[in-house]
Design a protein around this motif. Sequence first.
Motif: not given
Length: 678
Positions: A143-155, A192-197, A239-244
Amino acid sequence: MRFHLGAIMVWTSLLTAAGSAADPQPTPVDGKTGLISRKIFFGNPDKASVEISPDGKQISFLAPVDGVLNVFVGPIGDPKAAKPVTKDTKRDIRQYFWAFSNHHILYLQDDGGNENFHLFRVDLADNDVKDLTPEKGVRALPSGVSHKFPLDILVGLNDRDPRYHDIYKINIASGARELVQKNPDFASFLADDDYKIRFAFKYNIDGSQSALQPDGKGGWKEFLSIPMADSLTTRPVGFNKSGDELYLIDSRNRDTGAFFSWNLKTGQQTLIAQDAKCDVGQIMEHPTEKTIQAVGFIYDRKRWEFKDPEVKADFEILSKVVDGDVNVSSRTLDDSQWIVSYLLDNGPVRFYHFDRKTKKSTFLFTNRKEMEGLTLQKMHPRVIKSRDGLDLVSYLTLPPGSDDGNGKAIHPVPLVLLVHGGPWARDGWGLNGYHQFLSNRGYAVLSVNFRGSTGFGKKFLNAGNKEWAGKMHDDLIDAVDWAIAEKITTPGKVAIMGGSYGGYATLVGLTFTPDKFACGVDIVGPSNIVTLLNTIPPYWAPGVQLFKDRVGDHTSEDGKNFLHDRSPLSKVSSIKKPLLIGQGANDPRVKQAESDQIVHAMKEKKIPVSYVLFPDEGHGFARPNNNLAFNAVTEAFLAKYLGGRYEAIGDAFENSTIKVPEGVSDVPGLKEKLPVGK
């Protein structure tokens, strides 16, 4: 159900006529005949799903190991040195991707086609494989992958309640998990890329869909209401980079789904790209900057609308390398290196490594080496008018010797109407295994985007609401009539074939319009819409309203009566043409009972049917050995009842689990080659 003696008499006379002469003989596979082995069309590809690691140092792809697709990894500069890093021996790996760690591969695998996918990770340091979601009966949904969390994934996992996927953050090294969001009754989430729902999505009883935001108090508030008419053509996508700013495909107050940005602070919406004929089909954005680089649209062929001049310039360079549809299938995190694939209609996919700094393209390989140099047929886009004026984007392939070079038939030939599944999906241009296979056997092949198909705007999509076996089928009949008028084929020489909804359409063709088709091939198609909807997987429950609105309400008496009348099972007595059915015993979507019940009804009425069953397959035939086995049966069946060529069954059943409970004698060569007890 009424019993029509006439239907049985016609069928019996057909079989008597066909059986009075010897069955058609197979054609040798060689250069003299031009018959191409079905293994080339339906065996595993040599390479597939080509990816570059985020740091650009390694390349990966799927390739067979002892006949089973596994993940290979090697240096980007030497793809031939790639080695397998996974160890599956039973079922092909079909979905995998790189973790941003650059040291891990993640992939999904189910058991026998049950679609309860587990998420596995491979540590490339020692090729250690770990099941990150080992619970039985649970379906993992990345449900989400982000370069900000290279060792974590949302599932998403439906371990707590089989209907709803809760969102977990899972550490891919250790397997440790943390609950991020419990799911009360939502269909899906967007993070988003910060893993916020950021959003949750829910179908409402009126058919609309709500996009909800966290209210800051542990609950949810509505952000966006999407009417039922727009529910399949409107959706937030990121989202864009800033998330807004929210990126949104939106068909509200218009027909086609256009691409917008939505400033979440000011509420201002800005149109980025649109097409009057079709919805947004693909979005290219920078991997980390999240700027929009290009937007792809597919009406009959792919068209790119560029937003980044550098990307546009690169595509201009790439378009001169190969004459085909260009796609960037993978890229590095800094966007300096691309894996580019070229889609052709009469040849294998060609993969290149493109260095954006030097502008150098390096050929890697094709996905099917044995296809290189073969004479394959062109696929011609055609727009066919329905009886009520809709434009049906379709694709026609003619067999060798019957195409004037521009898709005009030189003389009529038998035709296979190949119906796509979904039905909320679409056919497209490119290399199609069935188009090439069937045209090589002497058939014209026609694929039609009937109303209800996606990608052509909401009016076209919604014109299919509650039109199963109605106007959706009329579109298919109109396409057949067009092919006859164009002298592509002749009446009585048309077969209908398809999988899933296409299988249902096949059954509809032989029951609702029994004189239109010479025969039919149904692959995992439902025969009774009521029992289909009563047995859907539990995790489809949040979206069940979609089926009620677009197919029919299986929970009300009026709805059940309506769906009964649109079900081929209710009209079995009308069948008078040969039917071949293929089914997977583990299918979680279209249960085996859907095929069993129509086979049983046909047996009761003494209507012959050929039934092929695979005990280790689900919704379709994923194992190449089973796929080859089924298509060996299919081409012999079509040769007998439609008149084309076919390759002898030969060793097609080797290492297959094929069983044929009914109709063994009705397919040339089947009885002799079927293993004892099958």
